[in-house]
Design an enzyme around this catalytic site. Structure first.
Site, PDB file in Angstrom:
ATOM      1  N   LYS A  91     -11.134 -31.845  27.936  1.00 13.83           N
ATOM      2  CA  LYS A  91     -10.264 -30.658  27.885  1.00 13.83           C
ATOM      3  C   LYS A  91     -10.383 -29.896  26.555  1.00 13.83           C
ATOM      4  CE  LYS A  91      -7.908 -31.117  31.886  1.00 13.83           C
ATOM      5  NZ  LYS A  91      -7.697 -32.504  32.214  1.00 13.83           N
ATOM      6  N   GLU A 113      -0.075 -24.972  30.881  1.00 16.52           N
ATOM      7  CA  GLU A 113       0.516 -25.839  31.893  1.00 16.52           C
ATOM      8  C   GLU A 113      -0.131 -27.204  31.742  1.00 16.52           C
ATOM      9  OE1 GLU A 113      -2.152 -24.053  32.393  1.00 16.52           O
ATOM     10  OE2 GLU A 113      -3.488 -25.590  33.218  1.00 16.52           O
ATOM     11  N   SER A 380     -15.229 -38.270  32.075  1.00 15.73           N
ATOM     12  CA  SER A 380     -14.487 -37.096  31.599  1.00 15.73           C
ATOM     13  C   SER A 380     -13.435 -37.441  30.554  1.00 15.73           C
ATOM     14  CB  SER A 380     -13.845 -36.363  32.771  1.00 15.73           C
ATOM     15  OG  SER A 380     -13.066 -37.249  33.557  1.00 15.73           O
TER      16      SER A 380
HETATM   17  C1  LIG Z   1      -7.744 -33.025  33.575  1.00 19.43           C
HETATM   18  C2  LIG Z   1      -8.740 -34.084  33.769  1.00 19.43           C
HETATM   19  C3  LIG Z   1      -9.625 -34.100  34.875  1.00 19.43           C
HETATM   20  C4  LIG Z   1      -9.562 -33.101  35.984  1.00 19.43           C
HETATM   21  O1  LIG Z   1      -9.789 -31.778  35.609  1.00 19.43           O
HETATM   22  P1  LIG Z   1     -11.158 -31.017  35.867  1.00 19.43           P
HETATM   23  O2  LIG Z   1     -10.820 -29.616  35.493  1.00 19.43           O
HETATM   24  O3  LIG Z   1     -11.488 -31.172  37.317  1.00 19.43           O
HETATM   25  O4  LIG Z   1     -12.196 -31.618  35.013  1.00 19.43           O
HETATM   26  C5  LIG Z   1     -10.588 -35.093  34.947  1.00 19.43           C
HETATM   27  N1  LIG Z   1     -10.669 -36.053  34.010  1.00 19.43           N
HETATM   28  C6  LIG Z   1      -9.831 -36.099  32.940  1.00 19.43           C
HETATM   29  C7  LIG Z   1      -9.966 -37.190  31.957  1.00 19.43           C
HETATM   30  C8  LIG Z   1      -8.836 -35.125  32.796  1.00 19.43           C
HETATM   31  O5  LIG Z   1      -8.015 -35.164  31.735  1.00 19.43           O
END
Ligand SMILES: *Cc1c(COP(=O)(O)O)cnc(C)c1O
Length: 400
Positions: A91, A113, A380
């Site tokens: 993020k 948000e 992610s």
């Molecule tokens: C917010 C989040 C996601 C999902 O959001 P995307 O916009 O689809 O990437 C996935 N993995 C993590 C660790 C997150 O914090």
């Protein structure tokens, strides 16, 4: 940062666009204008690269997962380590970019948000870094589920506002953030957290997250001298997935696989697999696949991972789905939790529950690949935020 898509009105094929009240048209146009100028300005790129390198800690490593590869008997699995970024997820890549744009716009206040709280934490972090005010909107139910992240945001100096409308989760928090933005346009920038919403957000967020794919492509060519057979990422709004996919879209031999939340199975209200159970519709400023009933009412969603628990998905993914360039599939809660444990024990890495969906897909589908094929999984985020949730989930299973 150049891409042919979207068109000037924000369309990805039939998807995307701008579906907002008249009062938001001008700030969205202003944001588009400032972004176009910044994109062509070498000073902006230099500034962004500086913060990504020195503050976020980029480039993130591309780790060859030796034991996971051995356990599955191939393919060769590489992990893109977005969990190692400052604040623990992808993020921050987008938030730092948008905060720099806000500064160019002369804005002194950031609003956001948040669902699980990761985007709220990233925004509060950037606000502290750049000396800006910060307000984060969060559903009351999510605030209770993610108390640790509420504490982090408040420690960083942000005001966290509990949203008590509707289901008291992410969808309502987005509505409140939009309302705040309309009333405070003069000094406020709305930092949208995923590749979703009205144009230009899906484009801007993709471009800021595209650093993931650019690095990964370079890193795999250096390590292996060839491209992967597949790139796999979880899909909530779609920002980490489009960020890593974008660098490989032109490489036709590379499969792009997006993994949604299958929750408790594909039964209305029990999952968040928009491509498995959704229909085309408009939600929160954009046209895409939406989980809705026959009257167009938005369905409840469920996932063990809050970050994937949303009724719609970014418009560029809708287009990649229809053209067949990317494949979308889903993983249910139980398999995602198993994926979390497996990666922890095979590699010493606690993945976020969101990322665990992508891990689990590879565990279940390793047989689709040749032993010598390469696959890249986008990790992610890190799973520390999820340990309480997983402990409770396991307790629930053992008393069934
Ligand atoms: C917010 C989040 C996601 C999902 O959001 P995307 O916009 O689809 O990437 C996935 N993995 C993590 C660790 C997150 O914090």
């Amino acid at each position: 940062m150049k891409s042919a898509r979207p068109d000037s009105q924000g369309h990805f094929g039939p998807y995307g666009g701008i579906f907002v009240p008249e009062t938001l048209m001008e700030p969205l146009r202003e944001l588009t204008r400032v972004y176009k100028v910044a994109q062509k300005d070498p000073a902006f790129k230099k500034e962004l690269d500086y913060y990504l390198r020195e503050y976020v800690g980029r480039p993130s490593p591309l780790w060859f997962a030796q034991r996971m590869t051995a356990q599955l008997g191939g393919p060769k699995i590489y992990l893109k380590r977005e969990d190692l970024n400052h604040t623990g997820a992808h993020k921050i890549n987008n938030v730092v970019g948008q905060a720099l744009l806000a500064r160019r716009l002369g804005k002194t206040r950031l609003i956001a948000e948040t669902g699980a709280g990761q985007h709220g934490v990233a925004t509060a972090t950037a606000a502290a870094l750049f000396g800006m005010e910060c307000t984060v909107y969060m559903g009351k139910v999510d605030m209770e589920r993610q108390a640790l992240n509420v504490f982090r945001m408040e420690s960083l100096g942000a005001k966290v506002v509990a949203v008590t409308a509707g289901q008291q989760t992410l969808k309502e928090a987005i509505n409140e953030a939009m309302r705040d933005w309309v009333s405070n346009l003069r000094n406020t920038h709305y930092v949208l957290g995923t590749a979703f919403g009205p144009h230009p957000y899906p484009m801007i967020v993709r471009d800021f997250q595209s650093v993931i794919g650019k690095e990964a492509r370079k890193q795999i060519l250096k390590a292996e001298g060839r491209l992967p057979a597949a790139v796999i990422a979880c899909v909530g709004g779609g920002s980490n997935a489009i960020g890593i996919f974008s660098a490989f879209i032109k490489d036709e031999g590379v499969r792009l696989i997006g993994v949604e939340a299958g929750g408790l199975g594909i039964v209305p209200g029990k999952h968040a697999a928009r491509f498995a159970g959704g229909k085309v519709g408009v939600l929160q400023g954009t046209k895409s696949y939406v989980l809705q009933d026959d009257d167009g009412q938005i369905l409840l969603t469920h996932s063990v991972s809050a970050g994937l628990d949303y009724a719609s998905v970014g418009p560029e993914h809708a287009m990649l789905h229809d053209t067949g360039r990317a494949e979308y599939t889903y993983i249910e809660d139980a398999d995602a939790v198993a994926g979390f444990d497996q990666l922890a024990q095979w590699e010493g890495i606690l993945p976020a529950l969101e990322s665990s969906h992508a891990i689990a897909w590879v565990v279940k589908n390793a047989g689709q690949f040749a032993k010598n094929d390469i696959v890249i999984i986008n990790v992610s985020g890190r799973g520390d935020k999820d340990v309480q949730q997983i402990a409770e989930w396991k307790k629930g299973q053992s008393t069934k």
